[in-house]
Design an enzyme around this catalytic site. Structure first.
Site, short mmCIF file in Angstrom:
data_model
loop_
_atom_site.label_atom_id
_atom_site.label_comp_id
_atom_site.label_asym_id
_atom_site.label_seq_id
_atom_site.Cartn_x
_atom_site.Cartn_y
_atom_site.Cartn_z
N ALA A 184 -4.73 -5.90 5.89
CA ALA A 184 -6.14 -5.03 5.82
C ALA A 184 -6.76 -5.58 6.99
O ALA A 184 -7.65 -4.64 7.53
CB ALA A 184 -6.67 -5.51 4.41
N THR B 36 0.77 -1.14 -0.05
CA THR B 36 -0.01 -0.09 0.03
C THR B 36 0.91 1.14 -0.03
O THR B 36 1.89 1.00 0.21
CB THR B 36 -0.98 -0.11 1.19
OG1 THR B 36 -1.85 0.95 1.11
CG2 THR B 36 -0.22 0.16 2.66
#
Length: 250
Positions: free
Chosen positions: A97, A49
């Site tokens: 996540a 990310t």
């Protein structure tokens, strides 16, 4: 059913995931199932990310990408990596996540509890410390988190970095994730505290775009938020393909 783990610092009960029957400790679970250095690990967590936040005279700009990866597989291009803790505090996701999503949503419950008990808005400082204390309670148990807690309460406006080691740092500029080095390259060369709001938004958008361009684990779109002492505002999502062809192609 979840077990319970007592957190002495917060004086509240935290959920404790039960272990598989063949394992006796969390380090053993982490090593066998989710350790990234173990090529035979049974769980391949979503990683990769780029997130960033920086403070200017016009407030705080928060920018994130939207790609989730599981190893070399792109699991999603539409992940919402900014979690809305409440009306004036935001949290970002980097790392696992599921870990970030679960604990930041749990943090939003604690924020509501704090405001009901104290009859005042919770600050980003207190909210981030609550999260850091919780994460420290699970240190060594396999969590994967690198998050920023950003917000104001009408008076203050702060950015705090919290990770799975219990690290708790206040700063004016952070970038977190696998593409953060590329984002820092843009931010370090062009960031100024006295930037006008339009220039600040463009800097955050371009920094995330450059990370997506160079980092295979980052991509999808660029989401931008502006945080003021009175609350946050969502400024939109920009597809990286459109940005390349319409704005940044040389």
């Amino acid at each position: 059913m979840l077990g319970k783990l007592k957190n002495a610092n917060l004086d509240l009960l935290l959920p404790e995931p039960l272990l598989p029957p063949d394992l006796e400790s969390y380090p053993e679970f982490h090593s066998k199932y989710i350790n990234s250095k173990n090529t035979n690990a049974l769980i391949n967590l979503s990683h990769g990310t780029t997130t960033l936040a920086f403070r200017t005279s016009q407030g705080i700009i928060v920018a994130v990408d939207s790609r989730a990866t599981s190893g070399t597989y792109i699991a999603s291009q539409t992940v919402h990596k900014v979690l809305r803790i409440n009306s004036h505090i935001l949290g970002t996701m980097a790392g696992g996540a599921a870990d970030c999503s679960y604990w930041e949503r749990y943090l939003s419950i604690l924020c509501i509890k704090y405001e009901l008990e104290n009859k005042k808005k919770i600050t980003a400082c207190i909210a981030s410390k609550l999260l850091a204390n919780i994460i420290y309670s699970y240190k060594g148990m396999g969590l994967s988190m690198g998050t920023m807690i950003i917000g104001g309460d009408g008076k203050t406006l702060d950015i705090y970095y919290v990770d799975n080691e219990g690290t708790w740092i206040k700063g004016d500029l952070f970038s977190v994730g696998s593409g953060s080095t590329f984002a820092y390259g843009v931010l370090d060369s062009e960031y100024r505290f006295d930037m006008p709001i339009e220039e600040s938004i463009e800097l955050g958008r371009r920094a995330i775009f450059n990370a997506c361009f160079r980092d295979a684990a980052s991509g999808g779109g660029v989401s931008i938020y502006n945080v003021q002492t009175s609350g946050w505002a969502y400024l939109g999502r920009f597809d990286t393909s459109d940005l390349y062809w319409n704005n940044y192609k040389k």
